[in-house]
Scaffold this active site. Structure first.
Site, PDB file in Angstrom:
ATOM      1  N   ASN A 130       0.850  -1.199   0.000  1.00 56.89           N
ATOM      2  CA  ASN A 130       0.000   0.000   0.000  1.00 56.89           C
ATOM      3  C   ASN A 130       0.884   1.247   0.000  1.00 56.89           C
ATOM      4  O   ASN A 130       2.020   1.216   0.486  1.00 56.89           O
ATOM      5  CB  ASN A 130      -0.948   0.025   1.221  1.00 56.89           C
ATOM      6  CG  ASN A 130      -0.233   0.121   2.555  1.00 56.89           C
ATOM      7  OD1 ASN A 130      -0.061  -0.892   3.209  1.00 56.89           O
ATOM      8  ND2 ASN A 130       0.156   1.339   2.980  1.00 56.89           N
ATOM      9  N   ALA A 131       0.351   2.307  -0.554  1.00 57.51           N
ATOM     10  CA  ALA A 131       1.024   3.606  -0.437  1.00 57.51           C
ATOM     11  C   ALA A 131       0.670   4.177   0.933  1.00 57.51           C
ATOM     12  O   ALA A 131      -0.445   3.975   1.429  1.00 57.51           O
ATOM     13  CB  ALA A 131       0.555   4.556  -1.535  1.00 57.51           C
ATOM     14  N   THR A 132       1.630   4.855   1.538  1.00 54.99           N
ATOM     15  CA  THR A 132       1.387   5.476   2.844  1.00 54.99           C
ATOM     16  C   THR A 132       1.185   6.962   2.631  1.00 54.99           C
ATOM     17  O   THR A 132       2.096   7.666   2.200  1.00 54.99           O
ATOM     18  CB  THR A 132       2.590   5.245   3.775  1.00 54.99           C
ATOM     19  OG1 THR A 132       2.874   3.847   3.833  1.00 54.99           O
ATOM     20  CG2 THR A 132       2.311   5.790   5.164  1.00 54.99           C
TER      21      THR A 132
ATOM     22  N   LYS B 192      -3.145   4.003   2.135  1.00 55.70           N
ATOM     23  CA  LYS B 192      -3.496   4.122   3.562  1.00 55.70           C
ATOM     24  C   LYS B 192      -3.328   5.576   3.977  1.00 55.70           C
ATOM     25  O   LYS B 192      -2.214   6.100   3.898  1.00 55.70           O
ATOM     26  CB  LYS B 192      -2.615   3.207   4.408  1.00 55.70           C
ATOM     27  CG  LYS B 192      -2.876   3.316   5.904  1.00 55.70           C
ATOM     28  CD  LYS B 192      -2.107   2.275   6.712  1.00 55.70           C
ATOM     29  CE  LYS B 192      -1.165   2.931   7.697  1.00 55.70           C
ATOM     30  NZ  LYS B 192      -0.545   1.960   8.645  1.00 55.70           N
TER      31      LYS B 192
ATOM     32  N   LYS C  83      -3.585   8.610   6.790  1.00 57.74           N
ATOM     33  CA  LYS C  83      -3.548   8.882   8.224  1.00 57.74           C
ATOM     34  C   LYS C  83      -4.715   9.789   8.611  1.00 57.74           C
ATOM     35  O   LYS C  83      -4.970  10.792   7.931  1.00 57.74           O
ATOM     36  CB  LYS C  83      -2.231   9.568   8.591  1.00 57.74           C
ATOM     37  CG  LYS C  83      -1.044   8.625   8.579  1.00 57.74           C
ATOM     38  CD  LYS C  83      -1.130   7.654   9.719  1.00 57.74           C
ATOM     39  CE  LYS C  83       0.120   6.792   9.803  1.00 57.74           C
ATOM     40  NZ  LYS C  83      -0.028   5.778  10.850  1.00 57.74           N
TER      41      LYS C  83
ATOM     42  N   ASN D 160      -4.436   5.750  14.617  1.00 61.63           N
ATOM     43  CA  ASN D 160      -3.441   5.749  15.704  1.00 61.63           C
ATOM     44  C   ASN D 160      -4.049   6.093  17.063  1.00 61.63           C
ATOM     45  O   ASN D 160      -3.600   7.032  17.744  1.00 61.63           O
ATOM     46  CB  ASN D 160      -2.279   6.693  15.380  1.00 61.63           C
ATOM     47  CG  ASN D 160      -1.409   6.183  14.265  1.00 61.63           C
ATOM     48  OD1 ASN D 160      -1.509   6.658  13.149  1.00 61.63           O
ATOM     49  ND2 ASN D 160      -0.569   5.194  14.546  1.00 61.63           N
TER      50      ASN D 160
ATOM     51  N   GLU E 241      -7.581   1.189  10.823  1.00 65.03           N
ATOM     52  CA  GLU E 241      -6.520   0.723  11.719  1.00 65.03           C
ATOM     53  C   GLU E 241      -6.553   1.527  13.026  1.00 65.03           C
ATOM     54  O   GLU E 241      -6.586   2.758  13.003  1.00 65.03           O
ATOM     55  CB  GLU E 241      -5.188   0.916  11.006  1.00 65.03           C
ATOM     56  CG  GLU E 241      -3.997   0.225  11.576  1.00 65.03           C
ATOM     57  CD  GLU E 241      -2.781   0.370  10.676  1.00 65.03           C
ATOM     58  OE1 GLU E 241      -2.883   0.156   9.442  1.00 65.03           O
ATOM     59  OE2 GLU E 241      -1.716   0.736  11.209  1.00 65.03           O
TER      60      GLU E 241
ATOM     61  N   ASP F 278      -3.041  -2.339  15.629  1.00 62.05           N
ATOM     62  CA  ASP F 278      -1.605  -2.124  15.442  1.00 62.05           C
ATOM     63  C   ASP F 278      -0.977  -1.937  16.827  1.00 62.05           C
ATOM     64  O   ASP F 278      -0.421  -2.878  17.410  1.00 62.05           O
ATOM     65  CB  ASP F 278      -1.413  -0.876  14.542  1.00 62.05           C
ATOM     66  CG  ASP F 278       0.022  -0.662  14.141  1.00 62.05           C
ATOM     67  OD1 ASP F 278       0.296   0.307  13.410  1.00 62.05           O
ATOM     68  OD2 ASP F 278       0.884  -1.456  14.542  1.00 62.05           O
TER      69      ASP F 278
ATOM     70  N   LYS G  71       4.643  -5.232  12.907  1.00 65.89           N
ATOM     71  CA  LYS G  71       5.829  -4.391  12.739  1.00 65.89           C
ATOM     72  C   LYS G  71       7.017  -5.153  13.307  1.00 65.89           C
ATOM     73  O   LYS G  71       7.177  -5.223  14.537  1.00 65.89           O
ATOM     74  CB  LYS G  71       5.647  -3.050  13.450  1.00 65.89           C
ATOM     75  CG  LYS G  71       4.669  -2.115  12.762  1.00 65.89           C
ATOM     76  CD  LYS G  71       4.524  -0.809  13.516  1.00 65.89           C
ATOM     77  CE  LYS G  71       3.880   0.283  12.700  1.00 65.89           C
ATOM     78  NZ  LYS G  71       2.608  -0.052  12.085  1.00 65.89           N
TER      79      LYS G  71
HETATM   80  O1  164 Z   1       1.515   1.070   7.271  1.00 69.64           O
HETATM   81  C1  164 Z   1       2.092   1.841   6.482  1.00 69.64           C
HETATM   82  O2  164 Z   1       1.621   2.151   5.384  1.00 69.64           O
HETATM   83  C2  164 Z   1       3.464   2.405   6.818  1.00 69.64           C
HETATM   84  C3  164 Z   1       3.859   2.309   8.269  1.00 69.64           C
HETATM   85  C4  164 Z   1       3.050   3.208   9.158  1.00 69.64           C
HETATM   86  O3  164 Z   1       2.006   3.706   8.764  1.00 69.64           O
HETATM   87  C5  164 Z   1       3.542   3.485  10.486  1.00 69.64           C
HETATM   88  C6  164 Z   1       4.843   3.219  10.834  1.00 69.64           C
HETATM   89  C7  164 Z   1       5.367   3.572  12.107  1.00 69.64           C
HETATM   90  C8  164 Z   1       4.576   4.191  13.022  1.00 69.64           C
HETATM   91  C9  164 Z   1       3.203   4.593  12.740  1.00 69.64           C
HETATM   92  O4  164 Z   1       3.088   5.988  12.723  1.00 69.64           O
HETATM   93  C10 164 Z   1       2.585   4.080  11.457  1.00 69.64           C
HETATM   94  C11 164 Z   1       1.435   3.142  11.838  1.00 69.64           C
HETATM   95  O5  164 Z   1       0.756   3.416  12.816  1.00 69.64           O
HETATM   96  O6  164 Z   1       1.157   2.144  11.166  1.00 69.64           O
HETATM   97 MG    MG Z   2      -0.729   1.886  12.392  1.00 69.97          MG
END
Ligand code: 164
Ligand code: MG
Length: 352
Positions: free
Chosen positions: A129-131, A156, A158, A189, A213, A237, A260
């Protein structure tokens, strides 16, 4: 069984600037400071690992460095078990040591790391996925459009730093911009209350969002269970790190969990969790922690070792203004081409 080892263990610090901070409801990631690890055997074969501690996800930088120092001392005395014991409670440090050892073993066996892990068939590519960060609506639309133009079909976004209404509007504008063929996911988050999450899910279901998420704080289990089944899958997560698989499954709190490797303590642990949750019909999604090329490539190999893995958060190199070396992973058409060289397939990281 002997734990004697003749490996040389070295580590060195790195500090990588981000090209653009990754903003999230839990603060932003502006740099990645960590440690590159190298193990070398008596024949000169090497394995690389990376510890990139991340506040809120792993141990502190100082604790990571102290654990790696203890591991180096253990390797000096020639005991691999003592070295693993030294990093057992520091996930980023353990990730580095275990990845380096796995890279070394896979290299010795002349097999790509993912096949060393899976003992399975060749896997050419894994979906990614693209972030998309948490920018304002026009920036979010621009970044999503750019990602789709580059071949991504999963984005994805935020959310969680603005009001629910503002975030719904951001996602609505992205949907209008990219059309119905792109899979949209969102990541809050831990930002919302149950009521806010319910409002968001009703709107996101209409917008065809596939996965939400971590809408609620990591401690919430029943709350997440109550959010499931309303048209948007729930992924945990931060909640996975808080509760573990048993509690999540017992509470019926997730449709998916985010793995992760840096936060779980290694790709070995992450792969065991992936197999475990798959048995429980919970979908595993692998993501980086915005790591450098060594850990990021390890995450690609982990994803390639998971059968039928969904799109994963592995396309995060673009957040870095610099890296430790050449990226062996090619991103194209919404997937990561899996390196088929022996081991991790990273080169030139120690010399840089
Ligand atoms: O899931 C992704 O597309 C990339 C990784 C990512 O979003 C994250 C990486 C590290 C910390 C977090 O802020 C964030 C997450 O919450 O998934
Ligand atoms: Mg996350």
């Amino acid at each position: 069984m002997s734990h004697e080892t003749d490996l040389t263990f070295e580590y060195r610090p790195f500090s990588l600037a981000l090209d653009r901070p990754l903003g999230t409801a839990n603060g932003s990631i502006d740099t990645r400071d960590g440690f590159l690890v190298r193990v070398t055997d008596a024949d000169g074969t090497v394995g690389y690992g990376e510890a990139s501690p991340l506040p809120g996800w792993t141990e502190s930088y100082a604790d990571c460095e102290a654990a790696l120092d203890r591991a180096r001392e253990a390797f000096r005395t020639g005991d691999e078990r003592d070295a693993l014991e030294a990093v057992d409670r520091t996930s980023a440090a353990r990730h580095a040591v275990t990845l380096a050892l796995a890279d070394l073993e896979a290299t010795r066996e002349s097999t790509p790391l993912y096949r060393y892990l899976s003992k399975g068939p060749l896997v050419g590519r894994v979906p990614v996925n693209a972030t998309i960060g948490d920018g304002d609506p026009s920036e979010t639309v621009t970044r999503a459009r750019d990602a789709v133009d580059r071949g991504f079909d999963v984005c994805k976004v935020k959310v969680g730093r603005r009001s629910v209404e503002e975030d719904v509007e951001r996602v609505r504008r992205v949907r209008e911009a990219v059309g119905s063929g792109v899979d949209l996911r969102v990541d809050a988050n831990e930002a919302w209350t149950v009521a806010e999450a319910e409002t968001a899910i009703a709107a996101f279901a209409d917008l065809g969002v596939s996965i939400l998420e971590q809408p609620l704080p990591a401690g919430a289990l029943e709350g997440h269970a109550a959010l499931r089944g309303d048209g948007v899958a729930i992924a945990l997560d931060e909640g996975l790190l808080e509760h573990g698989v048993d509690a999540i499954c017992g509470a019926g709190a997730a449709d998916a969990v985010v793995l992760k490797p840096m936060a779980l303590g290694g790709i070995d642990v992450a792969r065991q969790v992936a197999a475990w949750v798959t048995e429980l019909e919970i979908t595993p999604v692998v993501t980086t922690t915005i790591d450098a090329v060594v850990a990021r490539t390890g995450a690609v190999h982990l994803a390639a070792a998971i059968p039928e893995v969904p799109a994963c958060g592995l396309a995060t190199a673009e957040f870095l203004a610099e890296d430790l070396g050449r990226d062996p992973v090619l991103l194209e058409n919404g997937s990561a081409v899996v390196p088929q060289a022996k081991g991790l397939g990273v080169e030139g990281v120690w010399e840089a």
